[in-house]
Write a protein that holds these residues in place. Sequence first.
Motif, mmCIF file in Angstrom:
data_model
loop_
_atom_site.group_PDB
_atom_site.id
_atom_site.type_symbol
_atom_site.label_atom_id
_atom_site.label_comp_id
_atom_site.label_asym_id
_atom_site.label_seq_id
_atom_site.Cartn_x
_atom_site.Cartn_y
_atom_site.Cartn_z
ATOM 1 N N GLY A 4 42.113 14.430 -28.066
ATOM 2 C CA GLY A 4 42.680 15.439 -28.950
ATOM 3 C C GLY A 4 43.623 16.413 -28.272
ATOM 4 N N VAL A 5 43.544 16.518 -26.946
ATOM 5 C CA VAL A 5 44.440 17.421 -26.214
ATOM 6 C C VAL A 5 45.408 16.652 -25.323
ATOM 7 N N GLY A 6 45.609 15.373 -25.649
ATOM 8 C CA GLY A 6 46.621 14.591 -24.958
ATOM 9 C C GLY A 6 46.243 14.084 -23.589
ATOM 10 N N LEU A 7 44.933 13.930 -23.316
ATOM 11 C CA LEU A 7 44.508 13.515 -21.985
ATOM 12 C C LEU A 7 43.955 12.094 -21.919
ATOM 13 N N GLU A 8 43.785 11.446 -23.054
ATOM 14 C CA GLU A 8 43.110 10.149 -23.039
ATOM 15 C C GLU A 8 43.844 9.133 -22.169
ATOM 16 N N GLU A 9 45.149 9.033 -22.313
ATOM 17 C CA GLU A 9 45.906 8.045 -21.549
ATOM 18 C C GLU A 9 45.762 8.273 -20.050
ATOM 19 N N ALA A 10 45.829 9.528 -19.626
ATOM 20 C CA ALA A 10 45.737 9.837 -18.196
ATOM 21 C C ALA A 10 44.356 9.515 -17.636
ATOM 22 N N VAL A 11 43.299 9.851 -18.395
ATOM 23 C CA VAL A 11 41.959 9.597 -17.865
ATOM 24 C C VAL A 11 41.639 8.106 -17.869
ATOM 25 N N LEU A 12 42.122 7.379 -18.860
ATOM 26 C CA LEU A 12 41.877 5.938 -18.872
ATOM 27 C C LEU A 12 42.600 5.261 -17.709
ATOM 28 N N LYS A 13 43.793 5.722 -17.411
ATOM 29 C CA LYS A 13 44.525 5.163 -16.275
ATOM 30 C C LYS A 13 43.792 5.457 -14.972
ATOM 31 N N ALA A 14 43.291 6.688 -14.835
ATOM 32 C CA ALA A 14 42.573 7.059 -13.621
ATOM 33 C C ALA A 14 41.261 6.291 -13.483
ATOM 34 N N ALA A 15 40.677 5.903 -14.621
ATOM 35 C CA ALA A 15 39.374 5.236 -14.611
ATOM 36 C C ALA A 15 39.479 3.713 -14.578
ATOM 37 N N ALA A 16 40.689 3.180 -14.554
ATOM 38 C CA ALA A 16 40.867 1.728 -14.666
ATOM 39 C C ALA A 16 40.094 0.964 -13.595
ATOM 40 N N GLY A 17 40.017 1.507 -12.405
ATOM 41 C CA GLY A 17 39.326 0.819 -11.319
ATOM 42 C C GLY A 17 37.826 0.746 -11.491
ATOM 43 N N PHE A 18 37.272 1.538 -12.414
ATOM 44 C CA PHE A 18 35.830 1.540 -12.640
ATOM 45 C C PHE A 18 35.425 0.623 -13.798
ATOM 46 N N ALA A 19 36.377 -0.119 -14.359
ATOM 47 C CA ALA A 19 36.108 -0.905 -15.558
ATOM 48 C C ALA A 19 34.970 -1.913 -15.368
ATOM 49 N N THR A 20 34.810 -2.442 -14.157
ATOM 50 C CA THR A 20 33.768 -3.445 -13.920
ATOM 51 C C THR A 20 32.488 -2.845 -13.352
ATOM 52 N N HIS A 21 32.425 -1.526 -13.226
ATOM 53 C CA HIS A 21 31.229 -0.866 -12.695
ATOM 54 C C HIS A 21 30.238 -0.660 -13.842
ATOM 55 N N ARG A 22 29.584 -1.739 -14.256
ATOM 56 C CA ARG A 22 28.787 -1.707 -15.470
ATOM 57 C C ARG A 22 27.308 -1.982 -15.230
ATOM 58 N N THR A 23 26.903 -2.201 -13.998
ATOM 59 C CA THR A 23 25.533 -2.642 -13.725
ATOM 60 C C THR A 23 24.715 -1.565 -13.039
ATOM 61 N N ARG A 24 23.537 -1.293 -13.583
ATOM 62 C CA ARG A 24 22.531 -0.457 -12.915
ATOM 63 C C ARG A 24 21.565 -1.404 -12.213
ATOM 64 N N ALA A 25 21.314 -1.150 -10.944
ATOM 65 C CA ALA A 25 20.482 -2.073 -10.177
ATOM 66 C C ALA A 25 19.484 -1.326 -9.305
ATOM 67 N N GLY A 26 18.427 -2.014 -8.949
ATOM 68 C CA GLY A 26 17.474 -1.546 -7.953
ATOM 69 C C GLY A 26 17.541 -2.463 -6.754
ATOM 70 N N VAL A 27 17.599 -1.877 -5.561
ATOM 71 C CA VAL A 27 17.741 -2.684 -4.348
ATOM 72 C C VAL A 27 16.859 -2.117 -3.236
ATOM 73 N N VAL A 28 16.552 -2.991 -2.275
ATOM 74 C CA VAL A 28 15.949 -2.504 -1.036
ATOM 75 C C VAL A 28 17.035 -1.790 -0.238
ATOM 76 N N SER A 29 18.195 -2.368 -0.190
ATOM 77 C CA SER A 29 19.411 -1.739 0.334
ATOM 78 C C SER A 29 20.587 -2.454 -0.320
ATOM 79 N N LEU A 30 21.754 -1.864 -0.219
ATOM 80 C CA LEU A 30 22.917 -2.463 -0.870
ATOM 81 C C LEU A 30 23.184 -3.866 -0.326
ATOM 82 N N ALA A 31 22.980 -4.055 0.950
ATOM 83 C CA ALA A 31 23.192 -5.363 1.553
ATOM 84 C C ALA A 31 21.962 -6.253 1.475
#
Length: 533
Positions: free
Chosen positions: A59-86
């Motif tokens: 509504g204040v003209g920011l959607e395009e800018a924030v979507l562009k900034a967030a493009a790299g996070f598009a595939t960050h969709r998984t919540r996981a539990g791990v012993v460690s990341l590796a």
Amino acid sequence: MKESRVPVLVVGGSLVGLSTAVFLAHHGVKCLLVERHPGTSVHPRAVGYYPRTVELLRGVGLEEAVLKAAAGFATHRTRAGVVSLAGEELFAREEMDGEDDLAGVTPCRLLLLTQDRLEPLLRARAEQLGADLRFGTELVSFAADADGVTAEVAHVDTGARHRVRADHLVAADGPRSAVREALGVPRTGRGVLSRHVSIAFTADLAAALRGRRFSVVHVQNPEVRGILVHDDTLRMGTLIVEYDPARGESLDDFTDRRCTDLVRAAIGVPGLPVEIRSRFPWDMAQLTATRYVDGRVLLAGDAAHVIPPTGGYGANTGIADAHNLAWKLAAVLSGTAGPGLLETYDAERRPVGELAAAQGALQLAVRSRTATPAEQDAVLDAQAVTMGYRYGAADDLVADPRTRHAETGTRAPHLMLARDGGKTSTLDLFGAGFVLLAGSGGAGWCTAAVTAAAGLGVRLAAYRVVPAHAAPGSDLLHDAEGAFGDAYALADDGAVLVRPDGFVAWRSDEPQPAPARTEAESVTAALRRILAR
């Protein structure tokens, strides 16, 4: 000492303070924002924003800018539990399953973007719209009276002081709000539930991630137990760990050496080069101020409510506070509303803050496996919490937004309509002033609304929603699917009045509190009531 006058002084330049400045400037209100830090956040902090928040940014003209900034996070969709990341993966589930079900509810989607990347976009937009933002400047003192607030601010580096006279002060200065404390506003709730430190670091995470992308990672091994998030460069992340003063633990324990060891243990790569960028202590708490309005001072965001982060409601609720408050301040300052309009900020937003805080606490109990069956059943869908609430309702505070049909006090439904040869969401009609939407037979309501608004000096646009085959017109919106009547639960000759914040304020089919009125008299009475005139 230099003195200046400003309609609104905003204290705090984080997400909520910056959002307040953007929304105020969008409504043409001059404001001065002071923030003691030299710039926007260097710490990732909040990362997820629900569709309703994206609607507000749109509504204040920011959607395009924030979507562009967030493009790299598009595939960050998984919540996981791990012993460690590796190491071993214990569980994994998709965070945004069912997102497509929202297509009929909103034109926006969940946004993943770290706070340190969103804040500069808010800052730039606020400045572009004319807000005066002064970083490296702190509030020293303030005194409120019946006519406004006199504040003294100081430049952090030079100590140079400046007196500011404002009509209103918005306190967006965080959970330890000095403004709230000075006012003596109590808070209720469960209090501090646990203490944490967020460790921002730089390290090469690509090998440990093995092509995977996570929104949140729960780490549990003998060396560290905490939450790990990573950015889209795969070189920056944050590790959140708990500490307990009752066991003699303190922030002083988190030296660079210890933080490096904790990060390496969480990633699971011994000897991995790690740079500690910052440490950010915070309390997980459930607290809500007992009032959001104290004369000429208004509380917003964490200054008004501290919400456990497990539901991701804190930043979203705070930005919605700012959105609700901005149009009301603009209306009062312009003289089109009475001062009583600002009292509705507390009446509307405090129940929502309490709801969000309670839901965050329930989410915490569920994720920590301490929730009772009754508590598990009380957890609400995130979209209901963030866009399904109803202002002024004791028994109908929250519902699935799919079941909302433009009841008074609710967010006006999204619907795609044809206009000027293109398509627009109803949501894109809102934001500048009041909007009246009438059915195809409601021409009289449109004329009456324009007349009533002109008589009161209120900005208002009126549209009739007509079938697709109807002739074009500047005040006509074409409904190709014939969905308007159902979406807004409105007869052909009915109308709804929508506030500048996109919430339904009046319906023509509501029982009239007075004897039969003309259409113009009905709209005039509604506007007077809404604007406390």
